[in-house]
Design an enzyme around this catalytic site. Structure first.
Site, PDB file in Angstrom:
ATOM      1  N   ASP A 188     -30.736  27.686  17.209  1.00  0.00           N
ATOM      2  CA  ASP A 188     -30.604  26.821  15.830  1.00  0.00           C
ATOM      3  C   ASP A 188     -31.889  26.783  15.187  1.00  0.00           C
ATOM      4  OD1 ASP A 188     -32.213  24.858  17.223  1.00  0.00           O
ATOM      5  OD2 ASP A 188     -30.647  23.355  16.670  1.00  0.00           O
ATOM      6  N   GLU A 216     -25.852  17.076  22.948  1.00  0.00           N
ATOM      7  CA  GLU A 216     -25.337  17.052  24.644  1.00  0.00           C
ATOM      8  C   GLU A 216     -25.963  15.754  25.140  1.00  0.00           C
ATOM      9  OE1 GLU A 216     -25.909  21.961  24.714  1.00  0.00           O
ATOM     10  OE2 GLU A 216     -27.432  20.815  25.398  1.00  0.00           O
ATOM     11  N   LEU A 242     -24.641  31.208  24.147  1.00  0.00           N
ATOM     12  CA  LEU A 242     -25.375  32.154  23.139  1.00  0.00           C
ATOM     13  C   LEU A 242     -24.319  33.078  22.510  1.00  0.00           C
ATOM     14  CD1 LEU A 242     -28.009  33.207  25.480  1.00  0.00           C
ATOM     15  CD2 LEU A 242     -28.413  31.426  23.839  1.00  0.00           C
ATOM     16  N   GLU A 246     -17.365  26.348  26.443  1.00  0.00           N
ATOM     17  CA  GLU A 246     -18.011  27.086  25.187  1.00  0.00           C
ATOM     18  C   GLU A 246     -19.073  28.075  25.556  1.00  0.00           C
ATOM     19  OE1 GLU A 246     -21.163  24.460  22.973  1.00  0.00           O
ATOM     20  OE2 GLU A 246     -18.987  23.924  22.812  1.00  0.00           O
ATOM     21  N   THR A 294     -21.172  23.981  28.658  1.00  0.00           N
ATOM     22  CA  THR A 294     -21.546  25.231  28.087  1.00  0.00           C
ATOM     23  C   THR A 294     -21.808  26.256  29.236  1.00  0.00           C
ATOM     24  OG1 THR A 294     -23.810  24.778  28.313  1.00  0.00           O
ATOM     25  CG2 THR A 294     -22.804  24.045  26.330  1.00  0.00           C
TER      26      THR A 294
END
Length: 595
Positions: free
Chosen positions: A176, A262, A461, A458, A420
């Site tokens: 980000d 998170e 990257l 998810e 993640t």
């Protein structure tokens, strides 16, 4: 404050009834553009999966009757069985879809992109609801116009929505760094006068991505505490998005609990020079957390104990430090264990309290709450698990650092644990990092299932290759799709949802998108899009009040280690393997030559 007006009436789009048409999925699809597998390590090693040895096969005597075979499944029966394996797919929207100025960025282009996602069978999208954009004008001055515009666009394209309450700044994390959406200006002004409202490292570096949990109960923000800031924001969201909540558009509220949304400490910020696989640094040296630790140590009979001073620098390896050294590290001592227990407990308490406020804010809404846990996979194979420890996950070989988090989530009407790095394979990681993302995912998902909460996953990257998709498919259904045999129709372990990072022109490029469409269909167990979550076993009910607060001792009982549930070596719903990748490469070259 914006007064919510009724949402524009949108004619619902009509879809099929979750039918199965396995034969319609092509065996080989065109390729993705060459993409990065792992931003931190470009070396790739091929993992060979050994085939099970086959023993001698005994033939039946001719005079014996053959074993009766079950009759073939009808189409309707097969559809019902497959629906028990359906995993909904959401796509994360661009970080800057709503800008720092609180405007919806290029609604026309977004509408076209969402229409393509809907055509690919995608169930919905996820979006950050930025605190810095909505409450930027001043304390308790909320402007929801841009997000209402966005939600109408999503609703108009027949997609569902997962909304993230993003109480962090955008920028400075892996993935980000190209976007900057800071915390509200008036919050940063408080930090200018009192820098200790921000997380602080042992070297004195301040991190302005989010507020320190040390100020959760400090009325420093124009008379409000940090917890009250988060609670008021969520209450305003509910009031101003009531029509979207009532219509069923919004199905999940993911509550931001730290950096990148998170539940962790900001131990490895790129803005402070972190590079993979640095161990990071503890983030508890602001005056508020330091005072809390000193009080806890004194209460435990050790008023002389201080915060660690031997945990090294942000890019050290464990063996560079006194704290994380494998054999005689401070983390193994009584003082080290006390600190790590306190550090991880503060994180869990913070998550518990903010989720309790979220539960009160959305009580009665037909949504699920969720919290994201980060996949800190590097140094997982080092005895100290150093990078996990600095992030707040007190996870060692003889101590489960994730089960207490799952147990905490369970009290909030079964809040979802979203994890993640679901796309990562061990063979893709640098050997010197002692990384093990596959084992980490197995441990965390197993902890959630064992504690009775739903889990979701998810990718960490962005990537568009078949290997990454196949790994996500494996983690989403670790024991495959059961359509026959003794376990046919039985509920197998599967995640509640998968979120793909993220919507972009690169994802929608022809070859990438063709493979992505196959990925979505495989997540759906080769079924068409199913609009009715009840049919695939994820009914939405009104959110009920959180259970009574759980004593910390009860949470810490969950640290007793337990083996992870077994995962199959490969998915049985592959998007294609080596041959498909070869075809992808050829088609990529053709597209490049004639593009």
């Amino acid at each position: 404050m914006l007064t919510a007006s009724p949402s524009s009436q949108v004619k619902p789009q009509q879809w099929g009834t979750c039918g199965v048409s396995v034969a319609s999925t092509p065996a080989l699809l065109p390729p993705p553009a060459a993409g990065r597998l792992v931003a931190v390590d470009t070396r790739r090693r091929t993992r060979t999966v050994a085939s099970a040895a086959l023993g001698p096969v005994a033939t039946e005597p001719a005079e014996r009757s053959p074993v009766p075979q079950p009759p073939p499944l009808s189409s309707d029966e097969e559809t019902v069985l497959r629906l028990g394996n359906y995993v909904p797919v959401f796509v994360m929207l661009p970080l800057e879809v709503v800008t720092t100025e609180n405007d919806l960025e290029d609604a026309g282009k977004l509408r076209e992109q969402l229409r393509r996602l809907r055509g690919a069978g995608v169930d919905g999208v996820m979006v950050d609801v930025w605190w810095g954009a909505v409450e930027g004008a001043g304390p308790a001055l909320y402007e929801w116009r841009a997000y209402r515009d966005l939600f109408r666009v999503v609703q108009g394209e027949g997609l569902k929505l997962q909304a993230i309450m993003s109480f962090h700044a955008c920028g400075g994390n892996v993935g980000d760094d190209a976007v900057s959406i800071p915390l509200p200006r008036w919050v940063r002004e408080v930090g200018e006068a009192d820098p200790d409202v921000f997380y602080t490292s042992s070297s004195g570096a301040r991190n302005q991505e989010c507020l320190s949990i040390g100020v959760d109960d400090e009325p420093l923000f124009h008379g409000r505490t940090a917890i009250q800031l988060y609670a008021d924001f969520m209450k305003s969201f509910r009031e101003n998005m009531a029509d979207f909540l009532d219509s069923g558009l919004i199905v999940d509220i993911e509550v931001g609990l730290g950096p990148a949304g998170e539940l962790r400490y900001p131990s490895y910020p790129e803005t402070q020079g972190w590079v993979f696989p640095g161990i990071g640094q503890f983030q508890c040296y602001d005056k508020y957390l330091e005072a809390d630790f000193k009080a806890a140590a004194a209460e435990a009979g050790h008023p002389d104990w201080e915060l660690p001073d031997d945990a090294g620098e942000i890019n050290d390896t464990p063996e560079d430090t006194g704290f994380f050294a494998a054999e005689r590290g401070t983390y193994l001592t009584e003082q080290g264990r006390f600190f790590l227990t306190w550090y991880s407990r503060k994180l869990i308490q913070h998550g518990d309290r903010v989720l309790d406020e979220a539960n009160k804010a959305f009580l009665g809404c037909k949504v699920k709450l969720a919290a994201k846990v980060s996949g800190i996979h590097w140094w997982y194979r080092h005895p100290s698990h150093a990078a996990e420890l600095t992030s707040g996950y007190y996870n060692l070989g003889g101590r489960d650092g994730y089960a207490p988090i799952a147990r905490m989530l369970a009290r909030h009407d079964g809040a979802v644990l979203n994890f993640t790095c679901a796309e990562m394979r061990n063979s893709e990681q640098a050997e010197e990092a002692l990384s093990a993302p596959e084992q980490l995912v197995q441990q965390v998902l197993s902890a959630g299932w064992r504690e009775g909460v739903e889990v979701a996953c998810e990718n960490a990257l962005s990537r568009y290759d078949r290997r990454g998709y196949n790994q996500m498919l494996l983690n989403a259904r670790p024991n495959g799709v059961g359509l026959s045999g003794a376990g046919a129709g039985a509920a197998r372990r599967r995640v509640a949802a998968v979120t793909f990072l993220r919507l972009s022109d690169e994802l929608l490029a022809s070859n990438n998108f063709r493979i992505f469409r196959t990925f979505v269909r495989k997540m759906h167990a080769d079924l068409d899009y199913c609009p009715d979550a009840d049919r695939y076993g994820r009914p939405l009910k009104p959110l009920e009040r959180s259970a009574p607060e759980m004593p910390m001792e009860r949470l810490l009982e969950a640290t007793a280690p337990a083996p992870a549930f077994p995962f199959d070596p490969e998915t049985d719903m592959s998007v294609g393997g080596g041959l498909a990748e070869a075809v992808d490469w050829v088609l990529d070259k053709i597209a490049w030559l004639f593009g």
